[in-house]
Design a protein around this motif. Structure first.
Motif, PDB file in Angstrom:
ATOM      1  N   ILE A   3       0.842  -1.185   0.000  1.00 18.07           N
ATOM      2  CA  ILE A   3       0.000   0.000   0.000  1.00 18.07           C
ATOM      3  C   ILE A   3       0.880   1.238   0.000  1.00 18.07           C
ATOM      4  CG2 ILE A   3      -1.983  -1.025   1.180  1.00 18.07           C
ATOM      5  CD1 ILE A   3      -0.853   0.421   3.762  1.00 18.07           C
ATOM      6  N   GLU A   4       0.300   2.321  -0.392  1.00 16.36           N
ATOM      7  CA  GLU A   4       0.880   3.639  -0.207  1.00 16.36           C
ATOM      8  C   GLU A   4      -0.041   4.371   0.750  1.00 16.36           C
ATOM      9  OE1 GLU A   4       3.832   4.414  -1.311  1.00 16.36           O
ATOM     10  OE2 GLU A   4       3.952   2.559  -2.459  1.00 16.36           O
ATOM     11  N   GLY A  20      -3.884   1.151  -2.953  1.00 14.24           N
ATOM     12  CA  GLY A  20      -3.328  -0.167  -3.241  1.00 14.24           C
ATOM     13  C   GLY A  20      -4.203  -1.259  -2.666  1.00 14.24           C
ATOM     14  N   PHE A  21      -3.573  -2.341  -2.225  1.00 16.59           N
ATOM     15  CA  PHE A  21      -4.289  -3.487  -1.666  1.00 16.59           C
ATOM     16  C   PHE A  21      -3.730  -3.758  -0.275  1.00 16.59           C
ATOM     17  CE2 PHE A  21      -4.989  -7.990  -0.828  1.00 16.59           C
ATOM     18  CZ  PHE A  21      -6.341  -8.111  -1.135  1.00 16.59           C
ATOM     19  N   LEU A  22      -4.606  -3.780   0.720  1.00 15.80           N
ATOM     20  CA  LEU A  22      -4.188  -4.029   2.095  1.00 15.80           C
ATOM     21  C   LEU A  22      -4.265  -5.523   2.382  1.00 15.80           C
ATOM     22  CD1 LEU A  22      -3.222  -2.989   4.810  1.00 15.80           C
ATOM     23  CD2 LEU A  22      -5.595  -2.477   5.414  1.00 15.80           C
ATOM     24  N   GLY A  23      -3.216  -6.218   1.967  1.00 13.68           N
ATOM     25  CA  GLY A  23      -3.096  -7.647   2.216  1.00 13.68           C
ATOM     26  C   GLY A  23      -2.080  -7.895   3.312  1.00 13.68           C
ATOM     27  N   GLN A  24      -1.854  -9.150   3.607  1.00  8.47           N
ATOM     28  CA  GLN A  24      -0.943  -9.510   4.697  1.00  8.47           C
ATOM     29  C   GLN A  24       0.444  -8.905   4.505  1.00  8.47           C
ATOM     30  OE1 GLN A  24      -2.061 -11.059   7.462  1.00  8.47           O
ATOM     31  NE2 GLN A  24      -0.065 -10.545   8.300  1.00  8.47           N
ATOM     32  N   PHE A  30       1.207  -0.638   6.907  1.00  8.52           N
ATOM     33  CA  PHE A  30       0.002  -0.020   7.465  1.00  8.52           C
ATOM     34  C   PHE A  30       0.202   0.296   8.948  1.00  8.52           C
ATOM     35  CE2 PHE A  30      -4.098  -0.739   9.709  1.00  8.52           C
ATOM     36  CZ  PHE A  30      -4.729   0.431   9.304  1.00  8.52           C
ATOM     37  N   GLN A  31       0.749  -0.649   9.702  1.00  7.49           N
ATOM     38  CA  GLN A  31       0.990  -0.424  11.129  1.00  7.49           C
ATOM     39  C   GLN A  31       1.948   0.754  11.339  1.00  7.49           C
ATOM     40  OE1 GLN A  31       2.311  -4.389  12.096  1.00  7.49           O
ATOM     41  NE2 GLN A  31       0.279  -4.988  12.825  1.00  7.49           N
ATOM     42  N   GLY A  32       2.939   0.884  10.461  1.00  7.59           N
ATOM     43  CA  GLY A  32       3.850   2.022  10.534  1.00  7.59           C
ATOM     44  C   GLY A  32       3.137   3.339  10.278  1.00  7.59           C
ATOM     45  N   ALA A  33       2.221   3.336   9.326  1.00  5.52           N
ATOM     46  CA  ALA A  33       1.448   4.555   9.035  1.00  5.52           C
ATOM     47  C   ALA A  33       0.555   4.921  10.215  1.00  5.52           C
ATOM     48  CB  ALA A  33       0.612   4.348   7.767  1.00  5.52           C
ATOM     49  N   ALA A  62      -5.956  -6.086  10.562  1.00  4.32           N
ATOM     50  CA  ALA A  62      -5.027  -5.002  10.879  1.00  4.32           C
ATOM     51  C   ALA A  62      -5.780  -3.709  11.174  1.00  4.32           C
ATOM     52  CB  ALA A  62      -4.037  -4.793   9.730  1.00  4.32           C
ATOM     53  N   VAL A  63      -6.880  -3.459  10.464  1.00  7.04           N
ATOM     54  CA  VAL A  63      -7.707  -2.277  10.732  1.00  7.04           C
ATOM     55  C   VAL A  63      -8.334  -2.403  12.123  1.00  7.04           C
ATOM     56  CG1 VAL A  63      -9.789  -1.022  10.032  1.00  7.04           C
ATOM     57  CG2 VAL A  63      -8.110  -1.728   8.313  1.00  7.04           C
TER      58      VAL A  63
END
Length: 134
Positions: A3-4, A20-24, A30-33, A62-63
């Motif tokens: 993802i971006e 993008g695509f939020l996959g594994q 994502f956690q860093g963002a 993750a969400v």
């Protein structure tokens, strides 16, 4: 595939936009963002999913975990433009494992309207490959 992300501070809230695509394989990014949002903003975080092409079960988890992480810091998570309406409960809430309420908005404009009229400066950060850079 990853993802971006882009994080924008609005008066009293932050908007974390994903593309993008939020996959594994994108969960770490994502956690860093989410960590970036925690460190630089206040109030709720609206997760703008307008640019998201989809998400896996791991991405949805993750969400859910992000909602718990934000709640532990006294902040809420709200979703805008959920890519797959089937992931919502009949009453429009986000279906997740967290014991945290996650408000859902039809789009980013609706989410911002719910928090409007605070009149302060906006600031923005994004990863290098955010669509439209360069």
């Amino acid at each position: 595939m990853t993802i971006e992300w882009r994080y924008t501070i609005h008066p009293g809230l932050g908007v974390l936009s994903l593309a993008g695509f939020l996959g594994q394989e994108a969960v770490g990014r994502f956690q860093g963002a989410v960590g970036w949002a925690l460190a630089r903003g206040t109030g709720p975080v609206v997760l703008d999913l307008t640019g998201l092409r989809g998400w896996s079960d791991g991405g949805r988890l993750a969400v859910s975990e992000a909602a718990s992480r934000l709640a532990a810091e006294g902040r809420g998570l709200e979703l805008a433009a959920v890519p797959e309406r089937g992931t919502l409960a009949p009453d429009g809430r986000f279906v997740c494992d967290a014991q945290v309420t996650i408000a859902v908005h039809g789009d980013l404009a609706a989410a911002l309207a719910a928090h409007r009229d605070r009149g302060a400066e906006e600031r923005e950060w994004r990863s290098d490959a955010w669509p439209g850079n360069g």
